[in-house]
Design an enzyme around this catalytic site. Structure first.
Site, short mmCIF file in Angstrom:
data_model
loop_
_atom_site.label_atom_id
_atom_site.label_comp_id
_atom_site.label_asym_id
_atom_site.label_seq_id
_atom_site.Cartn_x
_atom_site.Cartn_y
_atom_site.Cartn_z
N TYR A 137 0.84 -1.20 0.00
CA TYR A 137 0.00 0.00 0.00
C TYR A 137 0.88 1.25 0.00
O TYR A 137 0.91 2.02 0.95
CB TYR A 137 -0.92 -0.04 1.21
N SER A 138 1.63 1.41 -1.08
CA SER A 138 2.47 2.59 -1.26
C SER A 138 2.80 2.68 -2.74
O SER A 138 2.47 1.79 -3.52
CB SER A 138 3.75 2.50 -0.42
N GLY A 178 3.95 -2.29 7.00
CA GLY A 178 2.80 -2.71 6.21
C GLY A 178 2.52 -4.19 6.36
O GLY A 178 2.52 -4.74 7.46
N TRP A 179 2.29 -4.86 5.22
CA TRP A 179 1.98 -6.29 5.24
C TRP A 179 3.23 -7.17 5.08
O TRP A 179 3.12 -8.36 4.86
CB TRP A 179 0.94 -6.61 4.17
N GLN A 203 -2.20 -5.69 10.00
CA GLN A 203 -0.93 -5.87 9.30
C GLN A 203 0.01 -6.77 10.10
O GLN A 203 0.72 -7.61 9.53
CB GLN A 203 -0.27 -4.51 9.04
N CYS A 365 -6.32 11.88 -5.44
CA CYS A 365 -4.86 11.84 -5.23
C CYS A 365 -4.12 11.63 -6.55
O CYS A 365 -3.07 12.23 -6.78
CB CYS A 365 -4.49 10.75 -4.24
#
Length: 398
Positions: A137-138, A178-179, A203, A365
């Site tokens: 998620y980045s 994160g994950w 996470q 975004c």
């Protein structure tokens, strides 16, 4: 800082009555019975606590300017649970300020944890609908605009790890892991011993499962905790990385982040910070205000110059700076496409308003990265001068 957190603190103190006169001249009584003593604030301590890393030092140097007390020292010590051996106002003032500072720091850490969890603990099932199967998620890294999202995310991890110039058995810390893909790949591809830190329970559980499934328990670990609580006396790292977490630390904590990295990083060690930033922070930016209210509570997007100006304070030397602005626009396009294909499912679980807000966040975004000057950079810096790096950065792009 308003008085709410101070009032919360004083309500937890003792049972005897006492009075507090705040810096704005407002007065509040606490405890039960007649007031045995009065605490007078000459100024708001948070004005100093926010800016300073060494609280004990700042309290030692400024306590007379912050606080005054009227009453019996024995009564004060009794209410606050201080040692009876403390028999002078000077020592009592210092001790009270230290107690307040510790309480405020804990409150802020807990608030940050709740803010992070309000976003990332919406559920792994939710994020898995529109992220790729790496659960990254980045911002991805597209060597080719036609790459799949999954391939671009793996390429981003590879690109990030290459910059750190990792060596076998080095110790790597990932702040905001994160994950868990980065810490896992670092161990698999470079033979390092890696640790991830997250505030998200979802996470944390997913990363634990991934580590166990891959049989990497001897080289990879993840902790559910605030990175500020890592003990630098027990832990030191050769490399520190943070991808997409820095936006959550808040404006008042920017220097605290770099201070903690400084304490955890060995001399000549490398750190990579991957973060969104602005050319200039504007209080009138309505989209940023909307994001902070509905998507990222407590978030703050810093100016690039803010970050660069902090580095010399900790003898950090900027070695490489790279913009991934258009890469993030493409990443958000992919996320929005995936999200839109699951809108009905998301509405059924979270409601139509939630789905509309998140769709607007992703689409908005993507547009902001293309048109507004919103950017995302990777900053690679060393602690002290590092003369052992390759003379060029060709090694990153091979």
């Amino acid at each position: 800082m308003n008085r709410t957190e101070y009032e919360l603190y004083f309500k937890t103190i003792g049972s005897k009555g006492f009075r507090v006169v705040y810096w704005d001249k407002e007065t509040s009584d606490y405890g039960v019975g007649d007031c045995k003593f009065t605490i007078n604030f000459k100024k708001n301590p948070s004005d100093l606590f926010i800016k300073e890393q060494n609280l004990r030092k700042i309290i030692e140097e400024n306590f007379e300017e912050i606080l005054d007390i009227e009453g019996n020292p024995e009564e004060i010590c009794s209410v606050f649970g201080f040692s009876k051996e403390i028999d002078n106002f000077k020592a009592i003032k210092k001790q009270i300020l230290l107690c307040i500072a510790e309480f405020l720091m804990n409150v802020r850490k807990e608030r940050q944890k709740k803010e992070v969890q309000s976003h990332y603990d919406l559920g792994n099932d939710f994020f898995s609908l529109w992220l790729d199967d790496t659960m990254t998620y980045s911002c991805a890294y597209f060597k080719d605009p036609n790459m799949s999202l999954r391939d671009a995310q793996i390429e981003k991890i590879n690109h990030t790890l290459k910059k750190l110039n990792l060596k076998k058995d080095e110790r790597l810390l990932d702040i905001g892991s994160g994950w868990g893909l980065l810490i896992v790949k670092a161990a698999q591809d470079y033979g390092v011993k890696s640790m991830g830190i997250t505030l998200s329970e979802e996470q944390f559980k997913a990363t634990k499962d991934l580590i166990k499934r891959l049989g990497l328990e001897d080289r990879v670990q993840v902790r559910l905790m605030n990175y500020l609580d890592l003990d630098e006396n027990q832990l030191q790292f050769d490399k520190i990385v943070s991808v997409g977490m820095f936006e959550h630390v808040g404006k008042e904590n920017l220097e605290k982040y770099f201070d903690k990295v400084n304490k955890l990083l060995v001399n000549k060690g490398l750190s990579l910070l991957h973060t969104i930033n602005l050319p200039e922070v504007s209080e009138e930016d309505s989209f940023s205000a909307w994001l902070k209210k509905y998507i990222f509570p407590g978030g703050y997007i810093p100016e690039l110059k803010e970050l660069i100006s902090i580095l010399p304070k900790y003898d950090f030397h900027l070695m490489h700076l790279e913009s991934l602005r258009m890469n993030y626009a493409l990443t958000l396009d992919k996320w929005y496409e995936n999200f839109s294909s699951h809108t009905k499912e998301i509405e059924e679980k979270f409601g139509r308003q939630f789905a509309r807000r998140w769709g607007f966040y992703l689409k908005g975004c993507a547009n902001a990265f293309r048109t507004s000057g919103l950017d995302v950079h990777q900053l690679l810096f060393s602690k002290g001068l590092n003369n052992d790096m390759p003379l060029t950065f060709e090694y990153i792009y091979k």
